[in-house]
Design a protein around this motif. Structure first.
Motif, PDB file in Angstrom:
ATOM      1  N   PHE A 182      74.675  62.321  12.112  1.00 50.48           N
ATOM      2  CA  PHE A 182      73.728  62.582  11.034  1.00 50.48           C
ATOM      3  C   PHE A 182      73.905  64.007  10.491  1.00 50.48           C
ATOM      4  O   PHE A 182      73.844  64.228   9.289  1.00 50.48           O
ATOM      5  CB  PHE A 182      72.293  62.391  11.538  1.00 50.48           C
ATOM      6  N   TRP A 183      74.147  64.959  11.349  1.00 53.42           N
ATOM      7  CA  TRP A 183      74.255  66.353  10.931  1.00 53.42           C
ATOM      8  C   TRP A 183      75.654  66.695  10.419  1.00 53.42           C
ATOM      9  O   TRP A 183      75.877  67.799   9.946  1.00 53.42           O
ATOM     10  CB  TRP A 183      73.897  67.277  12.089  1.00 53.42           C
ATOM     11  N   ASP A 232      72.709  57.620  21.390  1.00 49.36           N
ATOM     12  CA  ASP A 232      71.723  58.364  20.602  1.00 49.36           C
ATOM     13  C   ASP A 232      72.260  59.728  20.204  1.00 49.36           C
ATOM     14  O   ASP A 232      72.063  60.180  19.064  1.00 49.36           O
ATOM     15  CB  ASP A 232      70.426  58.531  21.390  1.00 49.36           C
ATOM     16  N   LEU A 233      72.930  60.409  21.122  1.00 47.25           N
ATOM     17  CA  LEU A 233      73.502  61.720  20.827  1.00 47.25           C
ATOM     18  C   LEU A 233      74.584  61.616  19.755  1.00 47.25           C
ATOM     19  O   LEU A 233      74.630  62.439  18.833  1.00 47.25           O
ATOM     20  CB  LEU A 233      74.080  62.346  22.094  1.00 47.25           C
ATOM     21  N   ILE A 234      75.429  60.610  19.842  1.00 45.08           N
ATOM     22  CA  ILE A 234      76.483  60.430  18.841  1.00 45.08           C
ATOM     23  C   ILE A 234      75.880  60.160  17.472  1.00 45.08           C
ATOM     24  O   ILE A 234      76.339  60.705  16.455  1.00 45.08           O
ATOM     25  CB  ILE A 234      77.441  59.298  19.276  1.00 45.08           C
ATOM     26  N   LEU A 268      72.538  56.218  30.755  1.00 48.31           N
ATOM     27  CA  LEU A 268      73.374  57.285  30.224  1.00 48.31           C
ATOM     28  C   LEU A 268      74.149  56.839  28.987  1.00 48.31           C
ATOM     29  O   LEU A 268      74.336  57.619  28.054  1.00 48.31           O
ATOM     30  CB  LEU A 268      74.338  57.783  31.301  1.00 48.31           C
ATOM     31  N   THR A 269      74.577  55.584  28.964  1.00 48.09           N
ATOM     32  CA  THR A 269      75.293  55.068  27.802  1.00 48.09           C
ATOM     33  C   THR A 269      74.374  55.033  26.584  1.00 48.09           C
ATOM     34  O   THR A 269      74.783  55.407  25.476  1.00 48.09           O
ATOM     35  CB  THR A 269      75.840  53.661  28.094  1.00 48.09           C
ATOM     36  N   ARG A 270      73.149  54.598  26.768  1.00 48.73           N
ATOM     37  CA  ARG A 270      72.193  54.574  25.649  1.00 48.73           C
ATOM     38  C   ARG A 270      71.922  55.981  25.131  1.00 48.73           C
ATOM     39  O   ARG A 270      71.858  56.210  23.922  1.00 48.73           O
ATOM     40  CB  ARG A 270      70.895  53.917  26.084  1.00 48.73           C
ATOM     41  N   LYS A 271      71.753  56.932  26.033  1.00 48.43           N
ATOM     42  CA  LYS A 271      71.503  58.314  25.619  1.00 48.43           C
ATOM     43  C   LYS A 271      72.727  58.905  24.905  1.00 48.43           C
ATOM     44  O   LYS A 271      72.583  59.663  23.951  1.00 48.43           O
ATOM     45  CB  LYS A 271      71.119  59.186  26.821  1.00 48.43           C
TER      46      LYS A 271
END
Length: 47
Positions: free
Chosen positions: A45-46, A38-40, A32-35
């Motif tokens: 980026f956007w 990735d979300l952050i 969950l920390t890795r995901k």
């Protein structure tokens, strides 16, 4: 958000993490920390 709401939310999150750690170990938390990282990155980026 008031301090009381923030405190209860923090307690609930920490309690959930402790239950997950107690019943399932650290593998789920690491996933969950890795995901979350990735979300952050994706959201940054956007921005």
């Amino acid at each position: 958000m008031t301090n009381q709401i923030a405190l209860w939310l923090g307690i609930l999150i920490l309690g959930g993490l402790m239950l997950d750690f107690a019943f399932f170990g650290t593998e789920h938390l690491l996933f969950l920390t890795r995901k979350l990282m990735d979300l952050i990155d994706w959201v940054a980026f956007w921005r």
